[in-house]
Write a protein that holds these residues in place. Structure first.
Motif, PDB file in Angstrom:
ATOM      1  N   LEU A 102      70.817  33.931  15.883  1.00  0.00           N
ATOM      2  CA  LEU A 102      72.039  33.795  15.094  1.00  0.00           C
ATOM      3  C   LEU A 102      73.134  34.722  15.594  1.00  0.00           C
ATOM      4  O   LEU A 102      74.317  34.411  15.471  1.00  0.00           O
ATOM      5  N   ALA A 103      72.743  35.875  16.157  1.00  0.00           N
ATOM      6  CA  ALA A 103      73.746  36.796  16.692  1.00  0.00           C
ATOM      7  C   ALA A 103      74.562  36.100  17.779  1.00  0.00           C
ATOM      8  O   ALA A 103      75.781  36.301  17.881  1.00  0.00           O
ATOM      9  N   TRP A 104      73.916  35.275  18.579  1.00  0.00           N
ATOM     10  CA  TRP A 104      74.635  34.514  19.604  1.00  0.00           C
ATOM     11  C   TRP A 104      75.397  33.348  18.996  1.00  0.00           C
ATOM     12  O   TRP A 104      76.518  33.034  19.415  1.00  0.00           O
ATOM     13  N   VAL A 105      74.796  32.707  18.008  1.00  0.00           N
ATOM     14  CA  VAL A 105      75.449  31.552  17.379  1.00  0.00           C
ATOM     15  C   VAL A 105      76.768  31.954  16.739  1.00  0.00           C
ATOM     16  O   VAL A 105      77.766  31.216  16.818  1.00  0.00           O
ATOM     17  N   TYR A 106      76.810  33.136  16.100  1.00  0.00           N
ATOM     18  CA  TYR A 106      78.030  33.573  15.427  1.00  0.00           C
ATOM     19  C   TYR A 106      79.199  33.718  16.395  1.00  0.00           C
ATOM     20  O   TYR A 106      80.361  33.646  15.988  1.00  0.00           O
ATOM     21  N   LEU A 107      78.893  33.922  17.667  1.00  0.00           N
ATOM     22  CA  LEU A 107      79.969  34.075  18.654  1.00  0.00           C
ATOM     23  C   LEU A 107      80.744  32.784  18.864  1.00  0.00           C
ATOM     24  O   LEU A 107      81.789  32.795  19.528  1.00  0.00           O
TER      25      LEU A 107
ATOM     26  N   LEU B 253      87.280  39.455  26.599  1.00  0.00           N
ATOM     27  CA  LEU B 253      86.079  39.036  25.862  1.00  0.00           C
ATOM     28  C   LEU B 253      84.836  39.802  26.295  1.00  0.00           C
ATOM     29  O   LEU B 253      83.897  39.957  25.506  1.00  0.00           O
ATOM     30  N   VAL B 254      84.808  40.267  27.536  1.00  0.00           N
ATOM     31  CA  VAL B 254      83.620  40.974  28.026  1.00  0.00           C
ATOM     32  C   VAL B 254      83.385  42.268  27.250  1.00  0.00           C
ATOM     33  O   VAL B 254      82.300  42.460  26.685  1.00  0.00           O
ATOM     34  N   PRO B 255      84.367  43.196  27.168  1.00  0.00           N
ATOM     35  CA  PRO B 255      84.118  44.398  26.361  1.00  0.00           C
ATOM     36  C   PRO B 255      83.980  44.092  24.873  1.00  0.00           C
ATOM     37  O   PRO B 255      83.250  44.789  24.165  1.00  0.00           O
ATOM     38  N   PHE B 256      84.655  43.015  24.404  1.00  0.00           N
ATOM     39  CA  PHE B 256      84.543  42.696  22.977  1.00  0.00           C
ATOM     40  C   PHE B 256      83.121  42.264  22.631  1.00  0.00           C
ATOM     41  O   PHE B 256      82.556  42.707  21.623  1.00  0.00           O
ATOM     42  N   ILE B 257      82.526  41.391  23.451  1.00  0.00           N
ATOM     43  CA  ILE B 257      81.155  40.938  23.172  1.00  0.00           C
ATOM     44  C   ILE B 257      80.178  42.112  23.260  1.00  0.00           C
ATOM     45  O   ILE B 257      79.225  42.204  22.491  1.00  0.00           O
ATOM     46  N   TYR B 258      80.437  43.021  24.205  1.00  0.00           N
ATOM     47  CA  TYR B 258      79.615  44.225  24.284  1.00  0.00           C
ATOM     48  C   TYR B 258      79.701  45.012  22.974  1.00  0.00           C
ATOM     49  O   TYR B 258      78.669  45.447  22.425  1.00  0.00           O
TER      50      TYR B 258
ATOM     51  N   MET C 206      86.360  47.278  18.487  1.00  0.00           N
ATOM     52  CA  MET C 206      86.750  45.870  18.368  1.00  0.00           C
ATOM     53  C   MET C 206      88.181  45.746  17.859  1.00  0.00           C
ATOM     54  O   MET C 206      88.952  44.903  18.326  1.00  0.00           O
ATOM     55  N   ILE C 207      88.535  46.586  16.870  1.00  0.00           N
ATOM     56  CA  ILE C 207      89.909  46.560  16.338  1.00  0.00           C
ATOM     57  C   ILE C 207      90.900  46.958  17.424  1.00  0.00           C
ATOM     58  O   ILE C 207      91.973  46.349  17.568  1.00  0.00           O
ATOM     59  N   ALA C 208      90.547  47.978  18.218  1.00  0.00           N
ATOM     60  CA  ALA C 208      91.439  48.417  19.296  1.00  0.00           C
ATOM     61  C   ALA C 208      91.648  47.307  20.318  1.00  0.00           C
ATOM     62  O   ALA C 208      92.770  47.082  20.806  1.00  0.00           O
ATOM     63  N   ILE C 209      90.576  46.599  20.656  1.00  0.00           N
ATOM     64  CA  ILE C 209      90.693  45.483  21.597  1.00  0.00           C
ATOM     65  C   ILE C 209      91.583  44.391  21.020  1.00  0.00           C
ATOM     66  O   ILE C 209      92.432  43.809  21.714  1.00  0.00           O
TER      67      ILE C 209
END
Length: 369
Positions: free
Chosen positions: A22-27, A54-59, A79-82
């Motif tokens: 589900l962690a992947w599905v939510y993306l 998106l790369v640093p955000f997904i991390y 995430m907010i900063a990105i």
């Protein structure tokens, strides 16, 4: 180990796998972030930068997903900063802020989450003002962040309820264990109380008769004492056999469930052999000891129980995927060797990348004489 305890929770390993998926599905919600790239005319560098972000955000997303509550503020702020950094280029950044809103709701109390969501909405208002964005950015952004944030609160309560239910099941199992122990103690007391009293009285009477040289009467009392002792021993054996012998199939099912309760995945392969009660009881006790050792000591994540048989022998291999460098045999393994020796069988083990114990015993009719 009792039946209630082994059946308390049979979905722990499955739940972990589902949650990871589900962690992947939510993306999939990042699809909203990509919409402006297709509906608006953007230079190539802006599209490329939007995708690179998106790369640093997904991390940070998975960082937040696996962080304890007292440290989750770090990935949330990241995430907010990105999101803030990419907003001047792509207003689909609202999607990024909703992920932060979810983790705020999931990890903090309702009161703290409420204040944090107000702060996040205020930040959206400042962005809207400084970048001269359409007022829909603020309206939709506030609605989405708030809604997803409270969804996180609801999800946290659901997880807490699941944990409480699991703890309740464990308490019920512990209570069932205590009740079973009390029943066993009561049964043994009922069986042995009268017998031990009779043995004590007859031994004392025989001693007095011998002191008075009444040998024949003393001999009769000792003969009766011997009969009582034999009958008591037979009753105890029958009672203990009743506790132990539940059938190999039922015990294997319970052991697999106990391993799953520990959080391990379990594979059971092969055909369960047909054995007489005495041999089956020894085998049950031996396999139970091996599985209990895994439950108590192993750090592995998977256990494989394989049953195989040829014309002359039966083999049961219990393997877990934890590496073991050395092994000191204690009373448990010594007891297994003794049981196997009584059946003409052996206990072997291999310590490599996995830890494997193998019980081998001759098929009935082929036992060593």
């Amino acid at each position: 180990m009792n039946k209630a305890q082994t059946c308390s929770n049979n979905q722990l390993d499955t739940e972990h796998k589902v949650e990871d998926k589900l962690a992947w599905v939510y993306l999939i919600n990042l699809g909203f972030y990509l919409i402006p790239l297709f509906v608006q005319s953007m230079p190539i560098w802006q599209i490329a930068l939007s995708l690179i972000v998106l790369v640093p955000f997904i991390y940070c997303y998975f960082w937040a997903y696996r962080s304890p509550s007292h440290q989750v503020y770090k990935p949330i702020l990241a995430m907010i900063a990105i999101g803030i950094a990419i907003t001047p280029i792509n207003t689909g950044s609202l999607s990024l802020f909703t992920f932060a809103g979810f983790f705020i709701g999931f990890n903090y109390s309702l009161r703290h989450a409420f204040y944090c969501l107000i702060g996040l909405a205020t930040m959206l208002a400042l962005l809207c003002s400084l970048l001269d964005l359409h007022h829909y950015f603020l309206i939709y952004g506030t609605a989405l962040v708030t809604g997803v944030g409270f969804f996180g609160v609801a999800e946290r309560k659901r997880v807490a309820a699941k944990i409480a239910q699991r703890q309740s099941q464990q308490e019920i199992s512990q209570l069932a264990t205590m009740l079973e122990r009390e029943r066993i103690a009561r049964d043994l007391h009922d069986i042995m109380g009268h017998s031990l009293s009779s043995i004590s009285l007859k031994a004392e009477l025989a001693q007095k008769l011998l002191a008075k040289d009444r040998v024949e009467q003393a001999s009769a009392e000792l003969s009766e004492l011997n009969t009582i002792a034999r009958d008591s021993l037979s009753q105890i054996r029958q009672t203990v056999s009743g506790y132990k012998h539940k059938g190999f199939t039922a015990v294997l099912t319970q052991l697999c469930q106990s391993l799953r309760d520990k959080g391990m995945s379990v594979t059971l392969t092969g055909e369960i052999p047909q054995l007489d009660e005495a041999v089956e009881t020894h085998l049950i006790l031996s396999v139970t000891e091996l599985c209990n050792n895994i439950i108590r000591h192993s750090k592995g994540t998977h256990c494989d129980i394989n049953l195989s048989q040829t014309e002359h022998e039966i083999a049961i291999a219990v393997t877990d995927n934890a590496a073991t460098k050395s092994l000191t045999e204690g009373n448990g393994l010594t007891g297994i060797r003794e049981r196997m020796a009584q059946l003409g069988g052996t206990l072997d083990y291999q310590l490599e990348a996995t830890t494997q114990f193998t019980l081998t015993l001759p098929r009935q009719g082929h036992a060593s004489k």
